[in-house]
Design a protein around this motif. Sequence first.
Motif, PDB file in Angstrom:
ATOM      1  N   LEU A  18      30.418 -71.095 -26.695  1.00  0.00           N
ATOM      2  CA  LEU A  18      29.213 -70.303 -26.894  1.00  0.00           C
ATOM      3  C   LEU A  18      29.420 -68.916 -26.319  1.00  0.00           C
ATOM      4  O   LEU A  18      29.098 -67.898 -26.933  1.00  0.00           O
ATOM      5  CB  LEU A  18      28.037 -71.001 -26.207  1.00  0.00           C
ATOM      6  N   PHE A  19      30.013 -68.876 -25.124  1.00  0.00           N
ATOM      7  CA  PHE A  19      30.212 -67.607 -24.439  1.00  0.00           C
ATOM      8  C   PHE A  19      31.096 -66.678 -25.259  1.00  0.00           C
ATOM      9  O   PHE A  19      30.745 -65.527 -25.521  1.00  0.00           O
ATOM     10  CB  PHE A  19      30.834 -67.854 -23.061  1.00  0.00           C
ATOM     11  N   SER A  20      32.268 -67.193 -25.687  1.00  0.00           N
ATOM     12  CA  SER A  20      33.166 -66.303 -26.414  1.00  0.00           C
ATOM     13  C   SER A  20      32.574 -65.939 -27.766  1.00  0.00           C
ATOM     14  O   SER A  20      32.768 -64.830 -28.261  1.00  0.00           O
ATOM     15  CB  SER A  20      34.564 -66.917 -26.550  1.00  0.00           C
ATOM     16  N   GLY A  21      31.805 -66.847 -28.340  1.00  0.00           N
ATOM     17  CA  GLY A  21      31.115 -66.521 -29.581  1.00  0.00           C
ATOM     18  C   GLY A  21      30.145 -65.367 -29.391  1.00  0.00           C
ATOM     19  O   GLY A  21      30.090 -64.443 -30.198  1.00  0.00           O
ATOM     20  N   MET A  22      29.405 -65.399 -28.261  1.00  0.00           N
ATOM     21  CA  MET A  22      28.419 -64.344 -28.015  1.00  0.00           C
ATOM     22  C   MET A  22      29.091 -63.018 -27.672  1.00  0.00           C
ATOM     23  O   MET A  22      28.501 -61.960 -27.827  1.00  0.00           O
ATOM     24  CB  MET A  22      27.467 -64.764 -26.887  1.00  0.00           C
ATOM     25  N   VAL A  23      30.333 -63.097 -27.153  1.00  0.00           N
ATOM     26  CA  VAL A  23      31.038 -61.849 -26.849  1.00  0.00           C
ATOM     27  C   VAL A  23      31.589 -61.214 -28.127  1.00  0.00           C
ATOM     28  O   VAL A  23      31.503 -60.010 -28.315  1.00  0.00           O
ATOM     29  CB  VAL A  23      32.170 -62.084 -25.822  1.00  0.00           C
ATOM     30  N   TYR A  24      32.139 -62.047 -29.013  1.00  0.00           N
ATOM     31  CA  TYR A  24      32.791 -61.467 -30.190  1.00  0.00           C
ATOM     32  C   TYR A  24      31.816 -61.147 -31.325  1.00  0.00           C
ATOM     33  O   TYR A  24      32.057 -60.234 -32.098  1.00  0.00           O
ATOM     34  CB  TYR A  24      33.901 -62.385 -30.703  1.00  0.00           C
ATOM     35  N   SER A  25      30.713 -61.914 -31.446  1.00  0.00           N
ATOM     36  CA  SER A  25      29.819 -61.715 -32.595  1.00  0.00           C
ATOM     37  C   SER A  25      29.218 -60.317 -32.676  1.00  0.00           C
ATOM     38  O   SER A  25      29.202 -59.729 -33.753  1.00  0.00           O
ATOM     39  CB  SER A  25      28.703 -62.744 -32.594  1.00  0.00           C
ATOM     40  N   PRO A  26      28.728 -59.760 -31.552  1.00  0.00           N
ATOM     41  CA  PRO A  26      28.089 -58.440 -31.692  1.00  0.00           C
ATOM     42  C   PRO A  26      29.028 -57.385 -32.250  1.00  0.00           C
ATOM     43  O   PRO A  26      28.578 -56.395 -32.817  1.00  0.00           O
ATOM     44  CB  PRO A  26      27.685 -58.095 -30.255  1.00  0.00           C
ATOM     45  N   LEU A  27      30.353 -57.590 -32.111  1.00  0.00           N
ATOM     46  CA  LEU A  27      31.307 -56.610 -32.622  1.00  0.00           C
ATOM     47  C   LEU A  27      31.192 -56.472 -34.132  1.00  0.00           C
ATOM     48  O   LEU A  27      31.466 -55.418 -34.678  1.00  0.00           O
ATOM     49  CB  LEU A  27      32.742 -57.024 -32.278  1.00  0.00           C
ATOM     50  N   VAL A  28      30.876 -57.572 -34.796  1.00  0.00           N
ATOM     51  CA  VAL A  28      30.864 -57.543 -36.251  1.00  0.00           C
ATOM     52  C   VAL A  28      29.456 -57.720 -36.814  1.00  0.00           C
ATOM     53  O   VAL A  28      29.266 -57.748 -38.023  1.00  0.00           O
ATOM     54  CB  VAL A  28      31.793 -58.638 -36.824  1.00  0.00           C
ATOM     55  N   MET A  29      28.464 -57.824 -35.927  1.00  0.00           N
ATOM     56  CA  MET A  29      27.098 -58.041 -36.391  1.00  0.00           C
ATOM     57  C   MET A  29      26.571 -56.754 -37.041  1.00  0.00           C
ATOM     58  O   MET A  29      26.708 -55.682 -36.475  1.00  0.00           O
ATOM     59  CB  MET A  29      26.247 -58.389 -35.161  1.00  0.00           C
ATOM     60  N   PRO A  30      25.987 -56.852 -38.244  1.00  0.00           N
ATOM     61  CA  PRO A  30      25.399 -55.644 -38.826  1.00  0.00           C
ATOM     62  C   PRO A  30      24.351 -55.061 -37.880  1.00  0.00           C
ATOM     63  O   PRO A  30      23.556 -55.806 -37.290  1.00  0.00           O
ATOM     64  CB  PRO A  30      24.740 -56.160 -40.110  1.00  0.00           C
ATOM     65  N   GLU A  31      24.381 -53.750 -37.758  1.00  0.00           N
ATOM     66  CA  GLU A  31      23.483 -53.101 -36.796  1.00  0.00           C
ATOM     67  C   GLU A  31      22.015 -53.356 -37.106  1.00  0.00           C
ATOM     68  O   GLU A  31      21.205 -53.481 -36.190  1.00  0.00           O
ATOM     69  CB  GLU A  31      23.728 -51.591 -36.802  1.00  0.00           C
ATOM     70  N   VAL A  32      21.702 -53.439 -38.404  1.00  0.00           N
ATOM     71  CA  VAL A  32      20.292 -53.653 -38.746  1.00  0.00           C
ATOM     72  C   VAL A  32      19.786 -54.968 -38.157  1.00  0.00           C
ATOM     73  O   VAL A  32      18.646 -55.058 -37.714  1.00  0.00           O
ATOM     74  CB  VAL A  32      20.040 -53.623 -40.268  1.00  0.00           C
ATOM     75  N   ILE A  33      20.651 -55.979 -38.129  1.00  0.00           N
ATOM     76  CA  ILE A  33      20.226 -57.278 -37.600  1.00  0.00           C
ATOM     77  C   ILE A  33      20.056 -57.207 -36.094  1.00  0.00           C
ATOM     78  O   ILE A  33      19.039 -57.644 -35.544  1.00  0.00           O
ATOM     79  CB  ILE A  33      21.224 -58.377 -37.997  1.00  0.00           C
ATOM     80  N   THR A  34      21.064 -56.625 -35.411  1.00  0.00           N
ATOM     81  CA  THR A  34      20.964 -56.494 -33.958  1.00  0.00           C
ATOM     82  C   THR A  34      19.706 -55.713 -33.589  1.00  0.00           C
ATOM     83  O   THR A  34      18.952 -56.104 -32.687  1.00  0.00           O
ATOM     84  CB  THR A  34      22.201 -55.765 -33.415  1.00  0.00           C
ATOM     85  N   GLY A  35      19.495 -54.612 -34.295  1.00  0.00           N
ATOM     86  CA  GLY A  35      18.336 -53.773 -33.985  1.00  0.00           C
ATOM     87  C   GLY A  35      17.033 -54.516 -34.200  1.00  0.00           C
ATOM     88  O   GLY A  35      16.174 -54.564 -33.318  1.00  0.00           O
ATOM     89  N   LEU A  36      16.903 -55.150 -35.355  1.00  0.00           N
ATOM     90  CA  LEU A  36      15.671 -55.858 -35.679  1.00  0.00           C
ATOM     91  C   LEU A  36      15.408 -56.976 -34.668  1.00  0.00           C
ATOM     92  O   LEU A  36      14.307 -57.112 -34.150  1.00  0.00           O
ATOM     93  CB  LEU A  36      15.775 -56.450 -37.093  1.00  0.00           C
ATOM     94  N   SER A  37      16.446 -57.742 -34.352  1.00  0.00           N
ATOM     95  CA  SER A  37      16.222 -58.896 -33.485  1.00  0.00           C
ATOM     96  C   SER A  37      15.843 -58.450 -32.076  1.00  0.00           C
ATOM     97  O   SER A  37      14.969 -59.045 -31.452  1.00  0.00           O
ATOM     98  CB  SER A  37      17.459 -59.795 -33.467  1.00  0.00           C
ATOM     99  N   LEU A  38      16.458 -57.379 -31.592  1.00  0.00           N
ATOM    100  CA  LEU A  38      16.096 -56.909 -30.257  1.00  0.00           C
ATOM    101  C   LEU A  38      14.669 -56.372 -30.237  1.00  0.00           C
ATOM    102  O   LEU A  38      13.910 -56.618 -29.301  1.00  0.00           O
ATOM    103  CB  LEU A  38      17.083 -55.837 -29.789  1.00  0.00           C
ATOM    104  N   LEU A  39      14.307 -55.666 -31.294  1.00  0.00           N
ATOM    105  CA  LEU A  39      12.944 -55.159 -31.367  1.00  0.00           C
ATOM    106  C   LEU A  39      11.946 -56.306 -31.297  1.00  0.00           C
ATOM    107  O   LEU A  39      10.970 -56.270 -30.543  1.00  0.00           O
ATOM    108  CB  LEU A  39      12.726 -54.385 -32.670  1.00  0.00           C
ATOM    109  N   LEU A  40      12.214 -57.358 -32.082  1.00  0.00           N
ATOM    110  CA  LEU A  40      11.280 -58.484 -32.109  1.00  0.00           C
ATOM    111  C   LEU A  40      11.209 -59.161 -30.744  1.00  0.00           C
ATOM    112  O   LEU A  40      10.164 -59.635 -30.327  1.00  0.00           O
ATOM    113  CB  LEU A  40      11.677 -59.472 -33.207  1.00  0.00           C
ATOM    114  N   LEU A  41      12.334 -59.180 -30.031  1.00  0.00           N
ATOM    115  CA  LEU A  41      12.324 -59.726 -28.674  1.00  0.00           C
ATOM    116  C   LEU A  41      11.409 -58.897 -27.775  1.00  0.00           C
ATOM    117  O   LEU A  41      10.561 -59.437 -27.060  1.00  0.00           O
ATOM    118  CB  LEU A  41      13.746 -59.747 -28.105  1.00  0.00           C
ATOM    119  N   PHE A  42      11.599 -57.574 -27.824  1.00  0.00           N
ATOM    120  CA  PHE A  42      10.804 -56.712 -26.943  1.00  0.00           C
ATOM    121  C   PHE A  42       9.323 -56.817 -27.268  1.00  0.00           C
ATOM    122  O   PHE A  42       8.477 -56.808 -26.383  1.00  0.00           O
ATOM    123  CB  PHE A  42      11.269 -55.248 -27.049  1.00  0.00           C
ATOM    124  N   VAL A  43       9.004 -56.955 -28.560  1.00  0.00           N
ATOM    125  CA  VAL A  43       7.608 -57.117 -28.946  1.00  0.00           C
ATOM    126  C   VAL A  43       7.083 -58.457 -28.425  1.00  0.00           C
ATOM    127  O   VAL A  43       6.004 -58.542 -27.852  1.00  0.00           O
ATOM    128  CB  VAL A  43       7.451 -57.036 -30.475  1.00  0.00           C
TER     129      VAL A  43
END
Lengths: 379, 300, 269
Positions: free
Chosen positions: C99-124
Amino acid sequence: MAASGNTSDVFAPWNDASATPLIRFEGVTKRYGDFTAIDNLTLDIYEREFYALLGPSGCGKTTLLRLLAGFEEATEGRILIGGKDISKVPPNQRPVNMMFQSYALFPHMSVAKNIGFGLKQEGRSKDEIAQRVAEMLTLVQLQEFAKRKPHQLSGGQRQRVALARSLAKNPKLLLLDEPLGALDKKLRERTQFELMNLQEKLGVTFMIVTHDQEEAMTVASRIAIMDKGIVAQVDTPAMIYEAPKNRYVSDFIGDVNFIEGTVTAQQDHEITLQSAAGQDFILHSDKPLAISSTAWLAIRPEKIAVSKEPPEDRRNKLQGIVDDIAYSGSISTYHVRLSNGDLIKAQMTNQRRLSNRAITWEDNVWLSWTDTAAIALTE
Amino acid sequence: MTINWRRFLLIGIPMIWLLVFFLMPFFIVLKISLSDMATAMPPYTPNYTPEAGIQGMVNLWQAFDLENFIWLLEDNIYWLSYLSSLQIALVSTLFTLLLGYPIAYALARSPEKWRGLLVLMIILPFWTSFLIRVYSWIGILKTEGFLNHFLLWLGVIDTPLAMINTNFAVYIGIVYSYLPFMVLPLYAALEKMDDSLIEAALDLGTTRLGAFWQVTFPLSLPGIVAGCFLVFIPAMGEFVIPDLLGGSETLMIGKTLWGEFFSNRDWPVASAVAIVLLMLLVIPILLFQRQQEKAQEAAS
Amino acid sequence: MNQKRFTWFNATSLTFGFVFLYLPIMLLIIYSFNDSKLVTVWGGFSTRWYTALFQNESFMNAAWVTFKVAVLSATIATVLGTLAALVLTRAGKFRGRMLFSGMVYSPLVMPEVITGLSLLLLFVAIGWDRGFWTITIAHVTFSMCYVAVVVSSRLISFDRSLEEAALDLGCNPFNAFMQVTLPIIMPAVVAAWLLAFTLSLDDLVIASFTSGPGATTLPMKIYSQVRLGLKPEINALSTLLIVAVSVGVIAASLIAKRAEQVRARSGDG
């Protein structure tokens, strides 16, 4: 293997004036910018020879091999194979194959694919390739490894695959660049004999590059000793050892002691040399030397006897103190310091067990040798 | 015990950060993608608050439905933008490979004393702003831009070509922006290749071209795969390039998501779009991760 | 022995590649000194757009916010990413490693729109006000993964026996890390910080999702301008950014080269 000698039944085409060489270097020079790797070199190599290029790293021996393989182009001079100038022939069209120092096995191909690679390039049929590959695998005793990839093999096995691959096309000349360098000592010695047997069986001309003098002595019919782009001497192993042309060659092959002196007398092949300390030595020389010229007495350690009593029957003797003894099982090397501070190495076989040895550190000893044991060198 | 405590902290601190700020947000996206749109702030229902207790949980669960995903299926625009993203990403990955391979090959075979500088020159644009690099192409590609001026001057064309606001501009933008990602892994694979392998192939009778196809190319395959993943995956979700260089007919999923979120303010649908994009990318991402882990193991 | 020279083919592909990479940037820089308001038509040399840029307060504000976010997020990301790199290379097996290494490597290739949207929804969802801090946290999250990759690749090539020697000489693991490992991997850590800094400086998509009123970053400002077409001030601003980054990268690589030479001399693999 063929040793020295001039009788006609021994393999020695280089002594036959009518023999045509397989390979001829004619005044070949190779320069990289200011650096001269090969300097005006002329060499003949005959069919069925096992020819060794021996020298320290950077002496130009690998460049020579790469010139033959076609990876480098000579700056000056010509290289002939079977009488034809091949200077302009690209590497993939030369009747020459090379076994690389790193083996250069294709990591993405199986052993069989590696061995068959050259045959495939010739456009041979599948059956033909398969048959030849099987033959080569049998030759190097790797029948059951055909499907393995190079990384699944041991160092010795890889070496044999590389050998089989370079022999598969049945080249006129096989070039071997430090072929045994990556193997451990035991395996290296065994492989040397395998190489010699293979060469005799196939009748292919082998040209080997090595920096290991023992290896060259063991496998080669002739050795070319190279130094800074020039060939210092080409001869059979025995002649190189027993009759080196100069101090560089005698020092490069095996151990040797030098004593500088002035020639005071000459009678036939027997020379009298007077050292700086004023002592006379009797030694052997093939060629006449001028009286009062400078020369070096060269003597191999194993030709010197060490004794506690002064030897009565020998004219060449020196007195000194044992500085060090290097025991290596079958033989011991004595480092004897002379009164003028020079060190002389002498080797004795250990006929007795260690505990019974008579000579030990700080002993006062006599070194002696026969009249024909030492030779005179002028350069 | 103290050593275990340290180890716990070492693993725990980055782990908790990633769990909270990377993994948890995905579950929230998943949850919201199953919710309904509302005009309030935040624009979705239901909202779960801890005060609602178990009954609240049950209500929440009952309110979830697949409406948004059905909506995605029914409306052509989503289908088309998925397909079009896939096509644009594939085509531009291929072009990036075709352009990047000769560059990486030339880098790997360049004189050693030049190599460091040349590699730095490949990386340098990557450090400068992505947005600025995309922006720089607007001036080149637009109707009265540099390229049209140049082509008119050459006499190749009589009337300016329409290049900006087309898929062609998007391809150029992606190839340009992601070229270093393709070149670097290829260079790494080609550079570590032993020269004597090529010499051995030549020695055994191949031509230079034969040696390339039989030895160099197969051995550079890991680099090709890594490079293609590194271009394809981000290109799939790209937003800036289609938005600035593409036209109204350029459909890409990143752009669609952005529009749903910022223009339509439909958060549940935007979330559903994100979930589908993620599912499409999960396979390449997992494959890429496997490959990276293997490469790491091989290196250590 | 076997010295490599540029062949005709290789020289051509490199020339073509570099022209492709640099020509757009060069045109951008040249036309930032264009007097004309029409960006692609040369109207004489002028620095008026630079003057205009410095007088534009909203640009200056955005630049200041961006700089603060970048420094802060790069620093936190470097600490967290280095810890993550240690976990990946030194912690051995533990529950959740996959899980740990998955969470380290995934953001490298995650589309920015997804990262951005998901973080926004978290903060909301957790009710945080969006602004400076949420952008910073978002940037830390994706750039720490880049840091982890850069630092762990250095740790892999690091000679473990140096650490073992320190432990053998009586250091505890923490001191061994601080006194032996960290100084040696320092160039990689610095490079990782620089990478995190530029990633934050560069980011448009994630910042757009996670920012709120009052926190506009420079890329967001640039984007809102260039959507409407070419703007000469943007050329001027781009030129300044390009020059700053180029100087930084070249200086950093020279320093790294020096450090490499020192390391090569001291004989650490």
